[in-house]
Every structure is written in C-alpha cells, then in structure tokens.
Design a protein around this motif. Structure first.
Motif, mmCIF file in Angstrom:
data_model
loop_
_atom_site.group_PDB
_atom_site.id
_atom_site.type_symbol
_atom_site.label_atom_id
_atom_site.label_comp_id
_atom_site.label_asym_id
_atom_site.label_seq_id
_atom_site.Cartn_x
_atom_site.Cartn_y
_atom_site.Cartn_z
ATOM 1 N N ASP A 185 0.801 -0.946 -0.026
ATOM 2 C CA ASP A 185 0.061 0.063 0.093
ATOM 3 C C ASP A 185 0.771 1.011 -0.028
ATOM 4 O O ASP A 185 0.342 2.467 -0.612
ATOM 5 C CB ASP A 185 -0.848 0.052 1.222
ATOM 6 C CG ASP A 185 -1.833 -1.272 1.302
ATOM 7 O OD1 ASP A 185 -2.729 -1.281 0.313
ATOM 8 O OD2 ASP A 185 -1.767 -2.095 2.343
ATOM 9 N N THR A 232 9.934 -0.183 -6.619
ATOM 10 C CA THR A 232 8.634 0.313 -6.191
ATOM 11 C C THR A 232 7.416 0.099 -7.115
ATOM 12 O O THR A 232 6.481 -0.169 -6.642
ATOM 13 C CB THR A 232 8.927 1.850 -5.978
ATOM 14 O OG1 THR A 232 9.780 2.007 -4.768
ATOM 15 C CG2 THR A 232 7.744 2.584 -5.463
ATOM 16 N N LEU A 236 4.215 -1.843 -5.512
ATOM 17 C CA LEU A 236 3.141 -1.117 -5.047
ATOM 18 C C LEU A 236 1.817 -1.414 -5.748
ATOM 19 O O LEU A 236 1.852 -2.021 -6.967
ATOM 20 C CB LEU A 236 3.032 0.445 -5.521
ATOM 21 C CG LEU A 236 3.987 1.276 -4.923
ATOM 22 C CD1 LEU A 236 3.862 2.526 -5.121
ATOM 23 C CD2 LEU A 236 3.595 1.324 -3.132
ATOM 24 N N GLY A 240 -1.376 2.611 -5.077
ATOM 25 C CA GLY A 240 -0.577 2.790 -3.813
ATOM 26 C C GLY A 240 0.469 4.084 -3.963
ATOM 27 O O GLY A 240 0.644 4.495 -5.047
ATOM 28 N N VAL A 242 4.240 6.028 -3.050
ATOM 29 C CA VAL A 242 5.699 5.932 -2.623
ATOM 30 C C VAL A 242 5.984 7.504 -2.199
ATOM 31 O O VAL A 242 5.828 8.387 -2.981
ATOM 32 C CB VAL A 242 6.752 5.293 -3.302
ATOM 33 C CG1 VAL A 242 6.712 6.005 -4.957
ATOM 34 C CG2 VAL A 242 7.989 5.230 -3.061
ATOM 35 N N LYS A 283 0.967 4.818 -7.894
ATOM 36 C CA LYS A 283 0.697 3.809 -9.222
ATOM 37 C C LYS A 283 -0.587 3.835 -9.749
ATOM 38 O O LYS A 283 -1.379 3.692 -8.689
ATOM 39 C CB LYS A 283 1.114 2.459 -8.684
ATOM 40 C CG LYS A 283 1.020 1.527 -9.417
ATOM 41 C CD LYS A 283 1.908 0.184 -9.130
ATOM 42 C CE LYS A 283 1.653 -1.022 -10.220
ATOM 43 N NZ LYS A 283 2.482 -2.093 -9.693
#
Ligand code: GLN
Length: 285
Positions: A185, A232, A236, A240, A242, A283
């Motif tokens: 997440d 990443t 994700l 999600g 980052v 994402k």
C-alpha cells in the motif's frame, strides 16, 4: 557538599560551545549536564546554585569536550526525538533529521483513515524512524523495514520494541527490494542521496558521525532512486503510494525517474526550510 554550582558550570560550558560555532550553546550545555548528572531539565533551571560533585562535573566536561569536537548531541546522548518518539541512535544508523518528518506528514495525508490496515515498506530504515512514526499513527498498519546493515536493523527492531510497536514491525537485512514481492500500500524511503563529491564539504557532525553508506548516493546522489523506483513500481498495488525523501535540488529529477517508470507525480512537499523534500508518487489504477 563541595562542588561547582550549576550556573557556573553551564556558563563555562556554553561559552566553550559558542566559541566552537555551535548554534544553541546554552540549550546543549543544559542537555549534556542533565546527561552527566541525571538531573532533570526542570531541576537544572530551578536550582542554579546547586553544587555538582566533582565526579559528575568531570563527566560533564568530558561530554562538552566531545561536543566541542563536533560530535552531535544526539550521538552523545544515544537518543534522538523524531515525531515526538524517542529513538536510539548508534554509529550504525543515520541520525534522524527534523526535515524527514515531512515524509511522515506526506505519507499520512495519503492514508487519511486512521483505522486502515495497510502494509508498508521502509527502504533503508536505519533507526526505523519513518516506519515506526507511521505505525504509531495508524494502529492497524503493519510494515517491514529493510536495511543492508544488520547492525542498523537490530537498532530499528529494538526501537520498535521499546516504542510498543514490535508486533507490527519486522526488519529484514538485505539489498533494497531483492527479497520482496507482494502488493504494498505504501512505500517510504530516505535513501543515501548525497553526491559523492559533496561528502568532504559536509558539516563535521554529519561527515564524521553518520554512516557513509547512509549518505553517499553515487556521482549525482540519485543512484538509489534509479534502483528503487522500478522496484517500487513493481511492488506497489495499483493506487499505492511511494514517498521519497530527496536532497536539495533533486526533486524534479526524482519525479522524472518516477514518471518514466509509470508512476504519477502526486505532490512535491517542502520541508520547514522551504526545500522540496518529499516526492509523492502514485501507481495508477
Ligand atoms: N539529510 C541528510 C543530510 O543532508 C542526508 C541523508 C541522506 O542522504 N538520506 O545530512
């Protein structure tokens, strides 16, 4: 009791610190006197005439000597407050910076639901400060901190336990995302981002006391992002988030690496000094 009064000790110490160019000499002298004597800050302020025994006074001089040699107070005390939580710091970990609280704020804004049972990863966890600050704010979240230093991972695990977060935090020793799969997440990271040629010009508190592996990010400081951003994008879940910490002047380059990897730029957030410090990428769903 024989001994020198608190006020006299503090004044002599503060002028030594000031002569060294330290910004908050009186406050640091009080903190270190507290560490050397076990007296609370309130007591130190309230009883300036109280004499300090010679042994404790000598211990205090020793701490002042270390600070004059530009060892940070957090390293002398072995502890640093971050997000109002106390973190143990050791030579294996980066000393958490107030600016990094910007990463926590930006990440929390992406998870407005306090009850969310999210899964998060913190790459290069160090003391665990980012992961543990987030877990402290989201009581149903759990997460993993990754560090290539086993010594750092042990400090982080210890911090998690002491903060009562040990049941929701796990720590893995490894190279970034190599060991990981899943549907994450939230990812946070404060990777090493200092260009290698800038290291000799850093303040001595940083250069001589933060681990080089937690600072040096290759020629332009962006090497870790070049590795982490594709990883990443892989880890994700759709939707999600980052949140990366970046150094001064790196925000646009890191945002560009993110969009090139298929992530959408959600926000660049400034720290208290006005520097774009947190890059928030999402994402697409
Ligand atoms: N913020 C730290 C500094 O400028 C660097 C930490 C890092 O490289 N991630 O001193």
């Amino acid at each position: 009791m024989t001994g020198i009064a608190i006020a006299a000790l503090l004044q002599a110490a503060a002028s030594r610190l000031q002569a060294t160019g330290i910004e908050a000499p009186a406050r640091e002298a009080r903190l270190l006197l507290g560490a050397a004597t076990g007296l609370t800050a309130t007591r130190i302020m309230a009883y300036p005439e109280q004499p300090i025994e010679p042994a404790a006074a000598a211990g205090f001089q020793n701490l002042i000597d270390r600070r004059v040699a530009r060892e940070p107070v957090s390293r002398i005390l072995g502890t640093r407050e971050f997000w109002s939580l106390d973190f143990t710091v050791t030579p294996a970990t980066l000393d958490p910076r107030p600016d990094s609280e910007t990463i926590v704020e930006a990440a929390l804004d992406r998870i407005p639901d306090k009850g969310a049972s999210i899964f998060l990863i913190d790459f290069g966890t160090g003391t665990g400060c980012l992961l543990l600050a987030l877990l402290s704010e989201r009581p149903h979240a759990w997460g993993i901190g990754i560090d290539r230093s086993e010594a750092a991972a042990r400090v982080a695990a210890d911090n998690a336990r002491r903060l009562g977060l040990g049941d929701r935090a796990r720590f893995v020793v490894g190279d970034w995302a190599a060991a990981l799969a899943g549907s994450v997440d939230l990812i946070v990271a404060n990777p090493p981002y200092i260009p290698i040629d800038d290291i000799p010009g850093l303040e001595p508190e940083v250069r001589a006391h933060d681990p080089l592996t937690a600072l040096a990010g290759g020629i332009d400081g962006l090497d870790p992002y070049r590795i982490l951003i594709p990883e990443t994008a892989r880890l994700l879940r759709p939707g999600g988030t980052v949140v990366f910490e970046v150094g001064q002047g790196q925000a646009d380059a890191v945002a560009h690496l993110g969009t090139t990897a298929g992530l959408a730029l959600h926000e660049q957030r400034r720290d208290l000094g006005g520097i774009a410090r947190a890059i928030v990428l999402v994402k697409p769903t």
